[in-house]
Write an enzyme that holds these catalytic residues in place. Structure first.
Site, PDB file in Angstrom:
ATOM      1  CG  ASN A 137      -2.140   0.835   1.090  1.00 30.31           C
ATOM      2  OD1 ASN A 137      -2.285   1.602   0.136  1.00 30.31           O
ATOM      3  ND2 ASN A 137      -3.058   0.707   2.049  1.00 30.31           N
ATOM      4  CG  PHE A 138       0.226   3.889   2.400  1.00 33.37           C
ATOM      5  CD1 PHE A 138       0.200   2.901   3.387  1.00 33.37           C
ATOM      6  CD2 PHE A 138      -0.843   4.773   2.326  1.00 33.37           C
ATOM      7  CE1 PHE A 138      -0.857   2.806   4.295  1.00 33.37           C
ATOM      8  CE2 PHE A 138      -1.904   4.696   3.227  1.00 33.37           C
ATOM      9  CZ  PHE A 138      -1.912   3.704   4.209  1.00 33.37           C
ATOM     10  CG  LEU A 139       3.609   2.935  -5.695  1.00 35.12           C
ATOM     11  CD1 LEU A 139       5.105   2.975  -5.437  1.00 35.12           C
ATOM     12  CD2 LEU A 139       3.278   1.916  -6.783  1.00 35.12           C
ATOM     13  CB  THR A 173      -6.616  -1.833  -4.162  1.00 35.38           C
ATOM     14  OG1 THR A 173      -6.072  -0.825  -3.321  1.00 35.38           O
ATOM     15  CG2 THR A 173      -7.279  -2.924  -3.339  1.00 35.38           C
ATOM     16  CG  LEU A 389      -6.575   0.018   5.823  1.00 32.74           C
ATOM     17  CD1 LEU A 389      -5.563   0.097   6.936  1.00 32.74           C
ATOM     18  CD2 LEU A 389      -7.982   0.336   6.304  1.00 32.74           C
TER      19      LEU A 389
END
Ligand SMILES: CCOC(=O)c1cnc2ccc(OC)cc2c1SCCC#N
Length: 389
Positions: A137-139, A173, A389
């Protein structure tokens, strides 16, 4: 050439779609740990890797500011996600987390943080298999460093560090289509503050609708309707874990939560996650559960407003209270706490309440992916029991 990078990765490729001779499960076998690349991937010379200690107020603030100014925007550049520091700390410190999976890139000269990517460990069940995965996440790459092909290096580096912990699958995602989604979800939005959503240009006054008629349309009662509806407490963790595990068993892909996971991910945390139970007044059983997380967004280019207060539906289980009434109660709580909008994906059984509770379909889609794990056919979004998230 589209997806030059993703065609080199162990992910479902378009050409494999519908090829029923291919088995479900891992695409590539694990590599012996001695053969996993020991040193980090090369960055362009003026940049260096850094491991971000999210427990440090200073580093957490650097990550917060990088995301606040450079993370995901909607297609019309009306909003940009503005994850709070306490949210980032919660999201990145689940049971069993690895500091080494909180990866940053700094400019060698200025030491400024210019890129970020994270993983957290999770046990995800796919049909009857529980698989240890990384949730990536948070790329984020600073706006000034786009199109330098940094994202593929960040993805390869987090994959290398995940492999070093003997984990070979991942879940992630994206708002964009990559090879190959396991499912594609639709965002739905329930206005709580219609005047603000119209003022920022997200919503428009319906035909033959006045502002006061619109405000009345979305009005909610001041108090919840379900008897025994209350905030979740620590003592509810065992009951909520049982309730959630039984409920999630029906979905093809879902987290395999134990009590430690439930305590971390679902116990109320101020300004981050809110969760409620329905405790039967006579038996004192916990019969229902609902939750949402708090993810504000910056409102871009509006004189009157700077922040959108958004709630995102998380995990909801109804066994006695009708899901419609349970979700209406959670809307009442969100409105009472000054949220502007309540968002939900059309996953799990959410479709059963979206239209009736006056959610409107968004124009954005969210695609779910598994890394190094093939599903023979894509899932319907209602077969997905996983909220990332
Ligand atoms: C008012 C409804 O839209 C949003 O809540 C919202 C807020 N901020 C965003 C930031 C980046 C962004 O990039 C896709 C979308 C939004 C969205 S719509 C999709 C999220 C949901 N539900």
């Amino acid at each position: 050439k589209k997806h030059k990078f993703w065609e080199t990765q162990p992910v479902g490729q378009y050409k494999d779609l519908g090829n029923s001779s291919l088995s479900e499960g891992p695409i590539e076998p694990p590599t012996p740990l001695s053969e996993v690349k020991q040193e980090p991937y090369n960055l362009p010379t003026q940049y260096e890797w850094t491991t971000c200690d999210m427990g440090s107020e200073e580093t957490c603030t650097e990550v917060y500011n990088l995301l606040k100014n450079n993370y995901v925007e909607d297609d019309e550049n009306m909003f940009r996600f503005n994850y709070s520091k306490e949210f980032l700390s919660w999201a990145l410190h689940p049971p069993g987390y690895y500091k080494s999976w909180h990866i940053g890139v700094r400019a060698k000269s200025s030491k400024k943080l210019v890129a970020f990517i994270t993983g957290v460990p999770a046990r995800i069940r796919v049909r009857n298999e529980v698989v240890k995965m990384a949730e990536v996440n948070f790329l984020c790459v600073h706006k000034k460093l786009r199109s330098k092909r940094l994202a593929p290096v960040l993805i390869k580096e987090v994959t290398r560090r995940v492999h070093l912990e003997n984990i070979w699958q991942a879940a992630y995602t994206a708002g964009v289509v990559l090879p190959t989604p396991i499912t594609t979800c639709q965002y739905w939005h329930r206005s709580l503050n219609p005047k603000k959503l119209i003022d920022v240009g997200f919503s428009r006054l319906g035909a033959r609708m006045t502002m006061s008629r619109t405000i009345k349309l979305y009005k909610l009662p001041d108090s919840t309707a379900s008897p025994g509806f209350r905030k979740m407490e620590l003592c509810d963790v065992p009951a909520v874990t049982r309730l959630l595990r039984d409920y999630l068993a029906q979905f093809v892909v879902a987290p395999d939560f134990d009590e430690d996971d439930v305590e971390h991910w679902l116990l109320p945390t101020e300004n981050v996650v809110d969760s409620y139970v329905v405790e039967s007044p006579d038996s004192h059983d916990i019969t229902d559960f609902c939750s949402f997380y708090t993810l504000p967004s910056s409102i871009l280019g509006n004189q009157n407003y700077s922040t959108l207060k958004a709630a995102y539906s998380y995990y909801n289980v109804s066994t006695k209270t009708p899901l419609l009434q349970l979700m209406n109660d959670v809307l009442i709580v969100a409105k009472r706490n000054d949220y502007d909008v309540f968002n939900a994906l059309d996953v799990m059984q959410n479709e059963s309440f979206l239209k009736e509770l006056k959610f409107g379909p968004g124009d954005g889609q969210l695609h779910y992916y598994l890394y190094n794990y093939r599903l023979r056919d894509a899932l319907k979004s209602s077969e997905l029991g996983l909220v990332l998230l």
